[in-house]
Design a protein around this motif. Structure first.
Motif, PDB file in Angstrom:
ATOM      1  N   ARG A 245      11.834   1.293   1.553  1.00 23.56           N
ATOM      2  CA  ARG A 245      11.350   1.112   0.182  1.00 23.56           C
ATOM      3  C   ARG A 245      11.499   2.402  -0.626  1.00 23.56           C
ATOM      4  N   ALA A 246      11.085   3.545  -0.051  1.00 28.17           N
ATOM      5  CA  ALA A 246      11.210   4.821  -0.748  1.00 28.17           C
ATOM      6  C   ALA A 246      12.668   5.150  -1.030  1.00 28.17           C
ATOM      7  N   GLU A 247      13.547   4.900  -0.070  1.00 26.19           N
ATOM      8  CA  GLU A 247      14.982   5.172  -0.261  1.00 26.19           C
ATOM      9  C   GLU A 247      15.526   4.368  -1.446  1.00 26.19           C
ATOM     10  N   VAL A 248      15.147   3.099  -1.531  1.00 27.39           N
ATOM     11  CA  VAL A 248      15.615   2.250  -2.629  1.00 27.39           C
ATOM     12  C   VAL A 248      15.039   2.730  -3.954  1.00 27.39           C
ATOM     13  N   LEU A 249      13.750   3.072  -3.985  1.00 31.91           N
ATOM     14  CA  LEU A 249      13.138   3.559  -5.222  1.00 31.91           C
ATOM     15  C   LEU A 249      13.837   4.823  -5.716  1.00 31.91           C
ATOM     16  N   ILE A 250      14.129   5.751  -4.811  1.00 32.23           N
ATOM     17  CA  ILE A 250      14.808   6.996  -5.180  1.00 32.23           C
ATOM     18  C   ILE A 250      16.222   6.707  -5.686  1.00 32.23           C
ATOM     19  N   LEU A 251      16.948   5.895  -4.955  1.00 32.56           N
ATOM     20  CA  LEU A 251      18.337   5.589  -5.292  1.00 32.56           C
ATOM     21  C   LEU A 251      18.486   4.832  -6.606  1.00 32.56           C
ATOM     22  N   GLU A 252      17.581   3.891  -6.858  1.00 31.01           N
ATOM     23  CA  GLU A 252      17.720   3.007  -8.019  1.00 31.01           C
ATOM     24  C   GLU A 252      17.034   3.499  -9.289  1.00 31.01           C
ATOM     25  N   SER A 253      16.283   4.593  -9.231  1.00 26.95           N
ATOM     26  CA  SER A 253      15.607   5.089 -10.423  1.00 26.95           C
ATOM     27  C   SER A 253      16.628   5.556 -11.452  1.00 26.95           C
ATOM     28  N   ARG A 254      16.419   5.185 -12.716  1.00 19.87           N
ATOM     29  CA  ARG A 254      17.333   5.563 -13.800  1.00 19.87           C
ATOM     30  C   ARG A 254      17.151   7.003 -14.212  1.00 19.87           C
ATOM     31  N   ILE A 255      16.021   7.608 -13.874  1.00 25.01           N
ATOM     32  CA  ILE A 255      15.766   9.030 -14.088  1.00 25.01           C
ATOM     33  C   ILE A 255      15.459   9.609 -12.709  1.00 25.01           C
ATOM     34  N   PRO A 256      15.541  10.925 -12.547  1.00 26.91           N
ATOM     35  CA  PRO A 256      15.209  11.465 -11.224  1.00 26.91           C
ATOM     36  C   PRO A 256      13.786  11.056 -10.820  1.00 26.91           C
ATOM     37  N   ALA A 257      13.663  10.371  -9.711  1.00 31.14           N
ATOM     38  CA  ALA A 257      12.357   9.931  -9.223  1.00 31.14           C
ATOM     39  C   ALA A 257      11.561  11.132  -8.734  1.00 31.14           C
ATOM     40  N   THR A 258      10.269  11.090  -8.937  1.00 27.07           N
ATOM     41  CA  THR A 258       9.386  12.115  -8.396  1.00 27.07           C
ATOM     42  C   THR A 258       9.156  11.783  -6.925  1.00 27.07           C
ATOM     43  N   VAL A 259       9.412  12.765  -6.066  1.00 30.53           N
ATOM     44  CA  VAL A 259       9.232  12.557  -4.625  1.00 30.53           C
ATOM     45  C   VAL A 259       8.255  13.611  -4.120  1.00 30.53           C
ATOM     46  N   GLU A 260       7.152  13.152  -3.553  1.00 27.53           N
ATOM     47  CA  GLU A 260       6.122  14.043  -3.035  1.00 27.53           C
ATOM     48  C   GLU A 260       6.233  14.157  -1.516  1.00 27.53           C
ATOM     49  N   ALA A 261       5.423  15.016  -0.940  1.00 28.94           N
ATOM     50  CA  ALA A 261       5.390  15.208   0.513  1.00 28.94           C
ATOM     51  C   ALA A 261       5.244  13.865   1.214  1.00 28.94           C
ATOM     52  N   GLY A 262       5.927  13.739   2.321  1.00 26.47           N
ATOM     53  CA  GLY A 262       5.884  12.488   3.069  1.00 26.47           C
ATOM     54  C   GLY A 262       6.743  11.409   2.444  1.00 26.47           C
ATOM     55  N   CYS A 263       7.581  11.786   1.494  1.00 27.73           N
ATOM     56  CA  CYS A 263       8.503  10.894   0.790  1.00 27.73           C
ATOM     57  C   CYS A 263       7.771   9.812  -0.005  1.00 27.73           C
ATOM     58  N   LYS A 264       6.656  10.170  -0.598  1.00 23.24           N
ATOM     59  CA  LYS A 264       5.961   9.261  -1.505  1.00 23.24           C
ATOM     60  C   LYS A 264       6.645   9.343  -2.865  1.00 23.24           C
ATOM     61  N   VAL A 265       6.881   8.202  -3.489  1.00 18.33           N
ATOM     62  CA  VAL A 265       7.583   8.139  -4.770  1.00 18.33           C
ATOM     63  C   VAL A 265       6.603   7.610  -5.819  1.00 18.33           C
ATOM     64  N   PRO A 266       5.840   8.512  -6.471  1.00 12.56           N
ATOM     65  CA  PRO A 266       4.833   8.066  -7.427  1.00 12.56           C
ATOM     66  C   PRO A 266       5.386   7.734  -8.811  1.00 12.56           C
ATOM     67  N   ALA A 267       6.576   8.232  -9.136  1.00 13.43           N
ATOM     68  CA  ALA A 267       7.079   8.007 -10.491  1.00 13.43           C
ATOM     69  C   ALA A 267       8.599   7.898 -10.515  1.00 13.43           C
ATOM     70  N   GLY A 268       9.063   7.130 -11.461  1.00 21.81           N
ATOM     71  CA  GLY A 268      10.483   6.919 -11.696  1.00 21.81           C
ATOM     72  C   GLY A 268      10.616   5.894 -12.805  1.00 21.81           C
ATOM     73  N   GLU A 269      11.830   5.412 -12.993  1.00 23.17           N
ATOM     74  CA  GLU A 269      12.075   4.380 -14.007  1.00 23.17           C
ATOM     75  C   GLU A 269      13.122   3.433 -13.451  1.00 23.17           C
ATOM     76  N   TRP A 270      12.744   2.174 -13.329  1.00 24.58           N
ATOM     77  CA  TRP A 270      13.610   1.196 -12.699  1.00 24.58           C
ATOM     78  C   TRP A 270      13.883   0.041 -13.650  1.00 24.58           C
TER      79      TRP A 270
END
Length: 66
Positions: A17-42
């Motif tokens: 899920r995190a990999e997809v969120l990072i890859l598909e975000s239209r802006i650079p996704a925010t990635v926190e420790a432990g690969c948590k993705v709290p922000a992006g734009e999809w």
């Protein structure tokens, strides 16, 4: 799909899920420790809307039928 169903196949601490969120975000996704993705734009291709809250997204597998 429950959280336990998401795997980290490449062992980089980011589950599928995190990999997809990072890859598909239209802006650079925010990635926190432990690969948590709290922000992006999809962008949802299905209904033409932009989503900024990851909780508003469902990530499904697409299986082409031949």
């Amino acid at each position: 799909m429950s959280r336990a169903d998401w795997v980290d196949a490449d062992h980089d601490s980011c589950n599928t899920r995190a990999e997809v969120l990072i890859l598909e975000s239209r802006i650079p996704a925010t990635v926190e420790a432990g690969c948590k993705v709290p922000a992006g734009e999809w962008y949802s291709y299905y209904d033409g809307i932009t989503v900024t809250a990851r909780s508003g997204l469902d990530i499904d597998r697409m299986v082409p039928l031949v």
